[in-house]
Write a protein that holds these residues in place. Sequence first.
Motif, PDB file in Angstrom:
ATOM      1  N   THR A 183       1.263  -1.219   0.373  1.00 21.52           N
ATOM      2  CA  THR A 183       0.073  -0.376  -0.030  1.00 21.52           C
ATOM      3  C   THR A 183       0.757   1.408   0.246  1.00 21.52           C
ATOM      4  N   MET A 184       2.159   1.284   0.572  1.00 24.02           N
ATOM      5  CA  MET A 184       2.489   2.206   0.784  1.00 24.02           C
ATOM      6  C   MET A 184       3.286   2.667  -0.338  1.00 24.02           C
ATOM      7  N   LYS A 185       3.993   1.498  -0.635  1.00 29.13           N
ATOM      8  CA  LYS A 185       4.537   1.763  -1.969  1.00 29.13           C
ATOM      9  C   LYS A 185       3.819   2.301  -3.417  1.00 29.13           C
ATOM     10  N   ASP A 186       3.098   1.952  -3.423  1.00 28.44           N
ATOM     11  CA  ASP A 186       1.874   2.198  -4.675  1.00 28.44           C
ATOM     12  C   ASP A 186       2.116   3.212  -4.268  1.00 28.44           C
ATOM     13  N   SER A 187       1.214   4.503  -2.841  1.00 24.75           N
ATOM     14  CA  SER A 187       1.000   5.190  -3.220  1.00 24.75           C
ATOM     15  C   SER A 187       2.018   6.058  -3.397  1.00 24.75           C
ATOM     16  N   ASN A 188       2.718   5.642  -3.126  1.00 22.87           N
ATOM     17  CA  ASN A 188       5.004   6.598  -3.996  1.00 22.87           C
ATOM     18  C   ASN A 188       4.965   6.179  -4.691  1.00 22.87           C
ATOM     19  N   SER A 189       5.389   5.312  -5.377  1.00 21.28           N
ATOM     20  CA  SER A 189       4.787   4.574  -7.223  1.00 21.28           C
ATOM     21  C   SER A 189       4.241   5.884  -7.768  1.00 21.28           C
ATOM     22  N   PHE A 190       2.477   5.965  -7.303  1.00 19.30           N
ATOM     23  CA  PHE A 190       1.611   6.690  -7.567  1.00 19.30           C
ATOM     24  C   PHE A 190       1.818   8.293  -7.516  1.00 19.30           C
ATOM     25  N   HIS A 191       2.454   8.304  -6.983  1.00 18.70           N
ATOM     26  CA  HIS A 191       3.363  10.679  -6.470  1.00 18.70           C
ATOM     27  C   HIS A 191       4.727  10.814  -7.436  1.00 18.70           C
ATOM     28  N   ALA A 192       4.844   9.778  -7.703  1.00 20.69           N
ATOM     29  CA  ALA A 192       6.220   9.566  -8.141  1.00 20.69           C
ATOM     30  C   ALA A 192       5.688   9.552  -8.891  1.00 20.69           C
ATOM     31  N   THR A 193       4.145   9.226 -10.442  1.00 20.96           N
ATOM     32  CA  THR A 193       4.400   9.642 -11.502  1.00 20.96           C
ATOM     33  C   THR A 193       3.414  11.543 -11.991  1.00 20.96           C
ATOM     34  N   CYS A 194       2.993  11.332 -10.603  1.00 21.47           N
ATOM     35  CA  CYS A 194       2.465  12.456 -11.228  1.00 21.47           C
ATOM     36  C   CYS A 194       4.273  14.039 -10.865  1.00 21.47           C
ATOM     37  N   ASN A 247       9.105  -1.020  15.733  1.00 18.52           N
ATOM     38  CA  ASN A 247      10.229  -2.878  15.363  1.00 18.52           C
ATOM     39  C   ASN A 247       9.148  -3.914  14.944  1.00 18.52           C
ATOM     40  N   GLU A 248       7.534  -2.949  14.469  1.00 24.27           N
ATOM     41  CA  GLU A 248       7.090  -3.947  13.340  1.00 24.27           C
ATOM     42  C   GLU A 248       5.737  -3.140  12.629  1.00 24.27           C
ATOM     43  N   THR A 249       5.352  -3.545  11.433  1.00 20.23           N
ATOM     44  CA  THR A 249       4.572  -2.305  11.183  1.00 20.23           C
ATOM     45  C   THR A 249       3.196  -1.902  11.982  1.00 20.23           C
ATOM     46  N   ILE A 250       3.118  -1.088  12.634  1.00 25.69           N
ATOM     47  CA  ILE A 250       1.981  -0.377  13.047  1.00 25.69           C
ATOM     48  C   ILE A 250       0.989  -0.063  12.341  1.00 25.69           C
ATOM     49  N   VAL A 251       1.516   0.791  10.965  1.00 29.12           N
ATOM     50  CA  VAL A 251       0.450   1.679   9.939  1.00 29.12           C
ATOM     51  C   VAL A 251       1.035   1.892   8.611  1.00 29.12           C
ATOM     52  N   ALA A 252       0.155   2.238   7.948  1.00 28.42           N
ATOM     53  CA  ALA A 252       0.774   2.190   6.828  1.00 28.42           C
ATOM     54  C   ALA A 252       0.316   3.231   5.886  1.00 28.42           C
ATOM     55  N   TYR A 253       0.247   4.312   5.346  1.00 30.88           N
ATOM     56  CA  TYR A 253      -0.293   5.393   4.982  1.00 30.88           C
ATOM     57  C   TYR A 253      -0.337   5.391   2.809  1.00 30.88           C
ATOM     58  N   THR A 254      -1.536   6.053   2.197  1.00 35.16           N
ATOM     59  CA  THR A 254      -2.028   6.420   1.969  1.00 35.16           C
ATOM     60  C   THR A 254      -2.376   7.371   1.063  1.00 35.16           C
ATOM     61  N   PHE A 255      -1.907   7.993   0.169  1.00 35.68           N
ATOM     62  CA  PHE A 255      -2.216   9.392  -0.431  1.00 35.68           C
ATOM     63  C   PHE A 255      -3.056   9.134  -1.275  1.00 35.68           C
ATOM     64  N   ASP A 256      -4.683  10.113  -1.950  1.00 32.22           N
ATOM     65  CA  ASP A 256      -4.920   9.742  -3.081  1.00 32.22           C
ATOM     66  C   ASP A 256      -3.931  11.707  -3.702  1.00 32.22           C
ATOM     67  N   ALA A 257      -5.630  11.837  -4.878  1.00 31.81           N
ATOM     68  CA  ALA A 257      -5.232  12.800  -5.751  1.00 31.81           C
ATOM     69  C   ALA A 257      -5.235  14.149  -4.853  1.00 31.81           C
TER      70      ALA A 257
END
Length: 351
Positions: free
Chosen positions: A253-264, A293-303
């Motif tokens: 989820t985090m990687k895909d948000s970053n990938s989308f914003h990178a294309t922007c 030292n554990e995955t607590i949260v995932a961020y995502t940003f739309d447009a």
Amino acid sequence: MTLFVASTTAPVNIATLKYWGKRDKTLNLPTNSSISVTLSQEDLRTLTSVCTGPEITEDKLWLNGSEESLKSERTQNCLADLRKLRMKLEDEDSNLPKMSKWNVVIVSENNFPTAAGLASSAAGFAALVMAIAKLYELPDSLSEISKIARKGSGSACRSLLGGYVAWEMGEKADGSDSKAVQIAPMEHWPNMKAAILVVSASKKDTPSTSGMQLTVGTSDLFQHRIKDVVPHRFVEMKQAVLEKDWPTFAELTMKDSNSFHATCLDSFPPIFYMNDVSKGIIKLCHFINAFYNETIVAYTFDAGPNAVLYYLEENESKLFAFIYELFAEVPGWDSKFSKDELTQFLSDFDS
Ligand code: ADP
Ligand code: DP6
Ligand code: CO
């Protein structure tokens, strides 16, 4: 005066694998498949009422108390499709009122910021199409209604279904196989939660529709994204949902948000949907995950600059220990940390 009315609400859905790019602008056919989570209607929702009758002189849309143009091709396409389905019913039963010939007045309200990257077009068009389908007493075919909503706003096709939803891009030129399907209902993963951090409620300067057109037309990175990144990420994310594999789901989820914003950013001229506060939230999430030292949260940003954080319910206090201390004064909030510890975290975070 004879009037017929119907109302409905529709929820927001927030993509964890982003739809960005159209291969057909009129039918809203995407360049990649996407995945989202439909949020509970108790929080963010659109409420839409529609009314029709022989004496209504023109089609009208009122959005959040102001009149909006109903001339856009996307709204006209939805109305035309719905009227066609109604006309079929009227042809079969001559006793039915001839609603397909009458104008409609649509009154809609979002209980969250509109055009700010919180999926208002998704909830908005899902509600608009559902309300008219109800008014026209169309047979319940969610899949049919969802395809009409897709023509209003691509992401709207996912808001008709609950829980974890995939929008399969399809291959056909007429869009008949470009549809939303449920991966799993909300109850499948009952401890998954979402928090919305409203960074700015202002209307974005680049609407999603024009933003993605610019990206498709100018970004080389976008070509890499749709060919080499999204297809396998779609399979992996679906599997992570089915297996309730939180660390994998969160990372993708985090990687895909970053990938989308990178294309922007790679569009020309570049599009900046995130601001400095958004970037601070990204940094904070990585800081929190490293801290425990554990995955607590995932961020995502739309447009837009607003953050959606996914987390597991059992980790709520670990996450909000930081969020509340950093961003909000919450009366009665009992901090898990001493003032000294917080001062230390904040200085680490700022450095
Ligand atoms: P968002 O990130 O909020 O989805 P978009 O740029 O995709 O922003 O779409 C915003 C547009 O969607 C609005 O300007 C409006 O035209 C349309 N929209 C939003 N809410 C509604 C609604 N409730 N009913 C009809 N159209 C809506
Ligand atoms: C970043 O569905 O709003 O939120 O089809 O042109 O109306 P149109 O665009 P829209 O785009 C949503 C983009 C996104 C990602 C997503 O929801 O998948
Ligand atoms: Co939108």
